[in-house]
Scaffold this motif. Structure first.
Motif, PDB file in Angstrom:
ATOM      1  N   GLY A 123       0.804  -1.219   0.000  1.00 18.22           N
ATOM      2  CA  GLY A 123       0.000   0.000   0.000  1.00 18.22           C
ATOM      3  C   GLY A 123       0.838   1.270   0.000  1.00 18.22           C
ATOM      4  N   LEU A 124       2.058   1.164  -0.503  1.00 18.66           N
ATOM      5  CA  LEU A 124       2.971   2.314  -0.494  1.00 18.66           C
ATOM      6  C   LEU A 124       3.264   2.786  -1.914  1.00 18.66           C
ATOM      7  CD1 LEU A 124       5.329   0.812   2.215  1.00 18.66           C
ATOM      8  CD2 LEU A 124       3.910   2.851   2.523  1.00 18.66           C
ATOM      9  N   PRO A 125       2.958   4.026  -2.248  1.00 18.28           N
ATOM     10  CA  PRO A 125       2.482   5.105  -1.384  1.00 18.28           C
ATOM     11  C   PRO A 125       0.957   5.227  -1.261  1.00 18.28           C
ATOM     12  CG  PRO A 125       2.946   6.018  -3.540  1.00 18.28           C
ATOM     13  CD  PRO A 125       3.280   4.546  -3.620  1.00 18.28           C
ATOM     14  N   GLY A 126       0.170   4.359  -1.915  1.00 14.94           N
ATOM     15  CA  GLY A 126      -1.273   4.579  -2.021  1.00 14.94           C
ATOM     16  C   GLY A 126      -2.021   4.804  -0.702  1.00 14.94           C
ATOM     17  N   ILE A 127      -1.735   3.974   0.310  1.00 19.23           N
ATOM     18  CA  ILE A 127      -2.529   4.109   1.550  1.00 19.23           C
ATOM     19  C   ILE A 127      -2.172   5.391   2.327  1.00 19.23           C
ATOM     20  CG2 ILE A 127      -3.047   3.050   3.799  1.00 19.23           C
ATOM     21  CD1 ILE A 127      -3.170   0.333   2.358  1.00 19.23           C
ATOM     22  N   PRO A 128      -0.880   5.690   2.543  1.00 19.88           N
ATOM     23  CA  PRO A 128      -0.595   6.975   3.192  1.00 19.88           C
ATOM     24  C   PRO A 128      -1.190   8.166   2.432  1.00 19.88           C
ATOM     25  CG  PRO A 128       1.359   5.601   3.196  1.00 19.88           C
ATOM     26  CD  PRO A 128       0.332   4.888   2.359  1.00 19.88           C
ATOM     27  N   LEU A 129      -1.214   8.087   1.093  1.00 19.36           N
ATOM     28  CA  LEU A 129      -1.785   9.190   0.310  1.00 19.36           C
ATOM     29  C   LEU A 129      -3.294   9.276   0.514  1.00 19.36           C
ATOM     30  CD1 LEU A 129       0.140   8.976  -3.080  1.00 19.36           C
ATOM     31  CD2 LEU A 129       0.354  10.705  -1.284  1.00 19.36           C
ATOM     32  N   ALA A 130      -3.951   8.129   0.557  1.00 21.03           N
ATOM     33  CA  ALA A 130      -5.407   8.120   0.745  1.00 21.03           C
ATOM     34  C   ALA A 130      -5.779   8.688   2.116  1.00 21.03           C
ATOM     35  CB  ALA A 130      -5.937   6.696   0.599  1.00 21.03           C
ATOM     36  N   LEU A 131      -4.869   8.587   3.067  1.00 24.29           N
ATOM     37  CA  LEU A 131      -5.119   9.154   4.398  1.00 24.29           C
ATOM     38  C   LEU A 131      -4.778  10.648   4.432  1.00 24.29           C
ATOM     39  CD1 LEU A 131      -3.629   6.219   6.515  1.00 24.29           C
ATOM     40  CD2 LEU A 131      -6.035   6.894   6.431  1.00 24.29           C
ATOM     41  N   TYR A 166      -8.451   6.548  -5.108  1.00 28.03           N
ATOM     42  CA  TYR A 166      -7.225   5.775  -5.328  1.00 28.03           C
ATOM     43  C   TYR A 166      -7.546   4.354  -5.782  1.00 28.03           C
ATOM     44  CZ  TYR A 166      -5.276   9.613  -2.675  1.00 28.03           C
ATOM     45  OH  TYR A 166      -4.924  10.870  -2.257  1.00 28.03           O
ATOM     46  N   VAL A 167      -6.730   3.857  -6.702  1.00 23.38           N
ATOM     47  CA  VAL A 167      -6.831   2.465  -7.144  1.00 23.38           C
ATOM     48  C   VAL A 167      -5.452   1.840  -6.905  1.00 23.38           C
ATOM     49  CG1 VAL A 167      -7.310   0.914  -9.072  1.00 23.38           C
ATOM     50  CG2 VAL A 167      -8.521   3.115  -8.914  1.00 23.38           C
ATOM     51  N   LEU A 168      -5.409   0.840  -6.036  1.00 23.83           N
ATOM     52  CA  LEU A 168      -4.134   0.167  -5.766  1.00 23.83           C
ATOM     53  C   LEU A 168      -3.997  -0.974  -6.766  1.00 23.83           C
ATOM     54  CD1 LEU A 168      -4.300  -0.053  -1.836  1.00 23.83           C
ATOM     55  CD2 LEU A 168      -3.644   1.888  -3.273  1.00 23.83           C
ATOM     56  N   VAL A 169      -2.994  -0.887  -7.623  1.00 21.83           N
ATOM     57  CA  VAL A 169      -2.800  -1.890  -8.680  1.00 21.83           C
ATOM     58  C   VAL A 169      -1.660  -2.817  -8.269  1.00 21.83           C
ATOM     59  CG1 VAL A 169      -2.264  -2.256 -11.119  1.00 21.83           C
ATOM     60  CG2 VAL A 169      -3.540  -0.206 -10.413  1.00 21.83           C
ATOM     61  N   GLU A 170      -1.997  -4.089  -8.107  1.00 14.04           N
ATOM     62  CA  GLU A 170      -0.995  -5.048  -7.617  1.00 14.04           C
ATOM     63  C   GLU A 170      -1.318  -6.434  -8.176  1.00 14.04           C
ATOM     64  OE1 GLU A 170       1.920  -5.085  -5.741  1.00 14.04           O
ATOM     65  OE2 GLU A 170       1.728  -7.212  -6.187  1.00 14.04           O
ATOM     66  N   PRO A 171      -0.352  -7.082  -8.838  1.00 15.68           N
ATOM     67  CA  PRO A 171      -0.667  -8.388  -9.440  1.00 15.68           C
ATOM     68  C   PRO A 171      -0.630  -9.577  -8.478  1.00 15.68           C
ATOM     69  CG  PRO A 171       1.533  -7.658 -10.097  1.00 15.68           C
ATOM     70  CD  PRO A 171       0.961  -6.587  -9.240  1.00 15.68           C
ATOM     71  N   MET A 172       0.088  -9.486  -7.369  1.00 20.49           N
ATOM     72  CA  MET A 172       0.277 -10.683  -6.530  1.00 20.49           C
ATOM     73  C   MET A 172      -0.893 -10.929  -5.580  1.00 20.49           C
ATOM     74  SD  MET A 172       4.339 -10.728  -5.752  1.00 20.49           S
ATOM     75  CE  MET A 172       4.145 -12.079  -4.610  1.00 20.49           C
ATOM     76  N   GLU A 173      -1.459 -12.133  -5.682  1.00 20.21           N
ATOM     77  CA  GLU A 173      -2.678 -12.468  -4.945  1.00 20.21           C
ATOM     78  C   GLU A 173      -2.547 -12.243  -3.433  1.00 20.21           C
ATOM     79  OE1 GLU A 173      -3.880 -16.540  -5.383  1.00 20.21           O
ATOM     80  OE2 GLU A 173      -5.920 -16.095  -4.755  1.00 20.21           O
ATOM     81  N   ARG A 174      -1.444 -12.727  -2.870  1.00 20.22           N
ATOM     82  CA  ARG A 174      -1.237 -12.614  -1.427  1.00 20.22           C
ATOM     83  C   ARG A 174      -1.215 -11.142  -0.984  1.00 20.22           C
ATOM     84  NH1 ARG A 174       0.768 -15.984   2.359  1.00 20.22           N
ATOM     85  NH2 ARG A 174       2.360 -15.224   3.789  1.00 20.22           N
ATOM     86  N   ARG A 175      -0.569 -10.323  -1.794  1.00 16.54           N
ATOM     87  CA  ARG A 175      -0.483  -8.891  -1.469  1.00 16.54           C
ATOM     88  C   ARG A 175      -1.863  -8.233  -1.571  1.00 16.54           C
ATOM     89  NH1 ARG A 175       5.610  -7.223  -3.440  1.00 16.54           N
ATOM     90  NH2 ARG A 175       6.490  -9.005  -2.371  1.00 16.54           N
ATOM     91  N   VAL A 176      -2.597  -8.632  -2.613  1.00 14.01           N
ATOM     92  CA  VAL A 176      -3.949  -8.089  -2.802  1.00 14.01           C
ATOM     93  C   VAL A 176      -4.839  -8.481  -1.611  1.00 14.01           C
ATOM     94  CG1 VAL A 176      -6.022  -8.366  -4.234  1.00 14.01           C
ATOM     95  CG2 VAL A 176      -3.805  -7.933  -5.303  1.00 14.01           C
TER      96      VAL A 176
END
Ligand SMILES: C[S@@+](CC[C@H](N)C(=O)[O-])C[C@H]1O[C@@H](n2cnc3c(N)ncnc32)[C@H](O)[C@@H]1O
Length: 209
Positions: free
Chosen positions: A76-84, A91-101
């Motif tokens: 969630g870096l930088p997306g989550i700190p930015l959303a706060l 915000y759309v967090l784009v991430e391919p790895m299932e575990r991370r998602v």
């Protein structure tokens, strides 16, 4: 396990009335974030300054009507700190790895972040599905690759905001051809958090004509 860095006073200034959620995010990173392998245990003594605040200061470049794609969001870096720090944008967090998602979804739900959506994908596969006014990326490939991947998901006037370290000038130099081909503006380098962070955050901004 290493001790978690004490929250710097600057955090309350950056997050304002969302400081409780930022603390909760720090807790997630320091517990399940480490257990699930999203962040290394050696990062905990610099969790706030090197990670959470280093990302949050980029909120200065985000406007309330932005739709931000955080490419390669990881933990969630930088997306989550930015959303706060800039809660009016989306915000759309784009991430391919299932575990991370999966981890991101648990954290976003727990923090109650209604301005955040998570998309499991590689950014280069999103061309027909998403359009962003800004794309952020930290520790995801070289600038040259980011430009190739991200320019197609930028709307007119949209910008790439790439968080880079000391190598920023060399990276811009190596990406010249891709920048020209993607019809992006000359690179502008911003230094954010000067005087507050030990190492200010360097952001390369490239705007689509
Ligand atoms: C080194 S991590 C950085 C994570 C986070 N941005 C940070 O600063 O801690 C790189 C992330 O990019 C993701 N990634 C790799 N290829 C990608 C692609 N083609 N599109 C989107 N994300 C990708 C990886 O799965 C990984 O989570």
């Amino acid at each position: 396990m290493s001790a978690v860095e004490r929250e710097p006073a600057y955090a309350a200034e950056v997050f304002g009335d969302r400081i409780a959620a930022a603390r909760r995010y720090a807790e997630h990173l320091a517990t399940t974030g480490v257990e699930w392998g999203l962040i290394g245990p050696r990062e905990l003594p610099r969790l706030w300054t090197r990670h959470i605040l280093n990302c949050a200061v980029v909120a200065e470049l985000i406007t309330p009507d932005d739709v931000v794609g955080d490419v390669g969001s990881g933990a969630g870096l930088p997306g989550i700190p930015l959303a706060l720090a800039q809660p009016n944008a989306r915000y759309v967090l784009v991430e391919p790895m299932e575990r991370r998602v999966d981890w991101l979804q648990i954290v976003v739900d727990d923090l109650g972040l209604e301005n955040v959506r998570i998309v499991r994908a590689r950014v280069e596969d999103l061309v027909d599905d998403e359009i962003f006014t800004a794309v952020t990326a930290r520790a995801v490939k070289s600038l040259a690759v980011l430009v190739e991947w991200c320019a197609p998901v930028l709307g007119p006037g949209g910008r790439i905001l790439a968080l880079k370290g000391a190598s920023v000038d060399a990276e811009i130099d190596k990406a010249k051809k891709q920048i020209r081909r993607a019809r992006l503006s000359e690179a502008v380098v911003h230094e954010l958090g000067v005087g507050a962070l030990e190492t200010p955050t360097r952001v390369v901004e490239l705007r689509r004509h």
